[in-house]
Design a protein around this motif. Sequence first.
Motif, short mmCIF file in Angstrom:
data_model
loop_
_atom_site.label_atom_id
_atom_site.label_comp_id
_atom_site.label_asym_id
_atom_site.label_seq_id
_atom_site.Cartn_x
_atom_site.Cartn_y
_atom_site.Cartn_z
N ALA A 52 -20.65 22.81 3.94
CA ALA A 52 -20.32 22.19 5.22
C ALA A 52 -19.33 23.04 6.01
O ALA A 52 -19.37 23.07 7.24
CB ALA A 52 -19.76 20.79 5.01
N PHE A 53 -18.45 23.74 5.31
CA PHE A 53 -17.44 24.53 6.00
C PHE A 53 -18.00 25.85 6.54
O PHE A 53 -17.31 26.59 7.22
CB PHE A 53 -16.22 24.76 5.11
CG PHE A 53 -15.39 23.52 5.00
CD1 PHE A 53 -14.58 23.12 6.06
CD2 PHE A 53 -15.43 22.74 3.87
CE1 PHE A 53 -13.82 21.97 5.98
CE2 PHE A 53 -14.68 21.59 3.78
CZ PHE A 53 -13.88 21.19 4.83
N GLU A 55 -20.48 25.67 8.56
CA GLU A 55 -20.96 25.23 9.87
C GLU A 55 -19.88 25.47 10.92
O GLU A 55 -18.69 25.50 10.61
CB GLU A 55 -21.33 23.74 9.84
CG GLU A 55 -22.45 23.40 8.89
CD GLU A 55 -23.77 24.00 9.28
OE1 GLU A 55 -24.01 24.21 10.49
OE2 GLU A 55 -24.58 24.29 8.38
N ASN A 56 -20.31 25.57 12.17
CA ASN A 56 -19.37 25.77 13.27
C ASN A 56 -19.02 24.42 13.89
O ASN A 56 -19.91 23.71 14.34
CB ASN A 56 -19.98 26.67 14.35
CG ASN A 56 -20.22 28.06 13.83
OD1 ASN A 56 -19.48 28.55 12.99
ND2 ASN A 56 -21.27 28.70 14.30
N GLY A 57 -17.78 24.07 13.89
CA GLY A 57 -17.34 22.84 14.54
C GLY A 57 -17.50 21.61 13.66
O GLY A 57 -18.32 21.55 12.77
N TRP A 58 -16.67 20.61 13.95
CA TRP A 58 -16.64 19.39 13.15
C TRP A 58 -17.88 18.53 13.36
O TRP A 58 -18.28 17.77 12.48
CB TRP A 58 -15.38 18.59 13.44
CG TRP A 58 -14.21 19.20 12.73
CD1 TRP A 58 -13.26 19.99 13.29
CD2 TRP A 58 -13.94 19.13 11.34
NE1 TRP A 58 -12.39 20.43 12.34
CE2 TRP A 58 -12.78 19.89 11.11
CE3 TRP A 58 -14.54 18.51 10.26
CZ2 TRP A 58 -12.22 20.05 9.86
CZ3 TRP A 58 -13.98 18.66 9.01
CH2 TRP A 58 -12.84 19.42 8.82
N ARG A 59 -18.48 18.65 14.52
CA ARG A 59 -19.69 17.86 14.76
C ARG A 59 -20.80 18.26 13.80
O ARG A 59 -21.53 17.42 13.29
CB ARG A 59 -20.13 18.03 16.21
CG ARG A 59 -21.22 17.06 16.61
CD ARG A 59 -21.54 17.17 18.05
NE ARG A 59 -22.23 18.45 18.26
CZ ARG A 59 -22.72 18.84 19.39
NH1 ARG A 59 -22.57 18.11 20.46
NH2 ARG A 59 -23.34 19.99 19.50
N ASP A 60 -20.91 19.54 13.51
CA ASP A 60 -21.92 20.03 12.57
C ASP A 60 -21.50 19.84 11.12
O ASP A 60 -22.34 19.85 10.23
CB ASP A 60 -22.21 21.51 12.82
CG ASP A 60 -22.88 21.75 14.16
OD1 ASP A 60 -23.53 20.81 14.67
OD2 ASP A 60 -22.74 22.86 14.70
N ARG A 61 -20.21 19.66 10.89
CA ARG A 61 -19.71 19.49 9.52
C ARG A 61 -19.68 18.03 9.07
O ARG A 61 -19.63 17.76 7.88
CB ARG A 61 -18.28 20.04 9.41
CG ARG A 61 -18.18 21.51 9.52
CD ARG A 61 -16.75 21.95 9.41
NE ARG A 61 -16.66 23.39 9.62
CZ ARG A 61 -15.58 24.04 9.93
NH1 ARG A 61 -14.45 23.37 10.10
NH2 ARG A 61 -15.59 25.33 10.09
N ALA A 62 -19.69 17.11 9.99
CA ALA A 62 -19.47 15.70 9.67
C ALA A 62 -20.51 15.15 8.69
O ALA A 62 -20.16 14.58 7.66
CB ALA A 62 -19.46 14.86 10.95
N LEU A 65 -20.33 16.73 5.17
CA LEU A 65 -19.12 16.30 4.47
C LEU A 65 -19.22 14.85 4.01
O LEU A 65 -18.77 14.51 2.91
CB LEU A 65 -17.89 16.49 5.35
CG LEU A 65 -17.36 17.92 5.43
CD1 LEU A 65 -16.21 18.00 6.43
CD2 LEU A 65 -16.91 18.39 4.06
#
Length: 182
Positions: A52-53, A55-62, A65
């Motif tokens: 997950a980390f 990925e770029n940005g929290w929107r793509d990581r949510a 995760l």
Amino acid sequence: MPRLTTLWTASGAASLVLGFLALLNPAGAGVATLSLIAIGLGLAGVMQAAAAFDENGWRDRAAPLLLALAMIGLAVLTFRLPAIGASLLVAMFAALFLISGIAKMLWAWLGRGEGFLWPALLSGLLSVLLSVLIMVDLHERALRLLGLLIGIELMLNGLVLLSAASSVRRLRKNLEERRYVA
């Protein structure tokens, strides 16, 4: 090909022995199965979190995760409360047996002119009955049921592997004899 049949024979024999041991101690086999599943879930969760980390940005990581947290949480839950983990796993087996039973009965009905109506219908009814029996007694004996199911599956897989290895050896021998005769 000889190497393949040797592997099938060894795997089949090991599967038979492990299945027999699981039937001797179904609760122990259930705990061992749950432990392996929990370890697998935990490792998958950690790898999912690491991915997950990337990925770029929290929107793509949510989403990755959240999935990782769910897997790790289920692994911890299974280790800490094995009865709940066993109940969930056995409930999934019961659902699988129910779906399989219904599918076999449907298959029997659709192919009723093909000569396999009664065997397929009986097999389907037994699968549905097994599903109901498991669900009725799910919480009382979940670990034992899980161990029994694993033991039976291992023994059946062992028999299939040994049978396949024997068939391939017999076929190879027949082909070699025909080659020398011709």
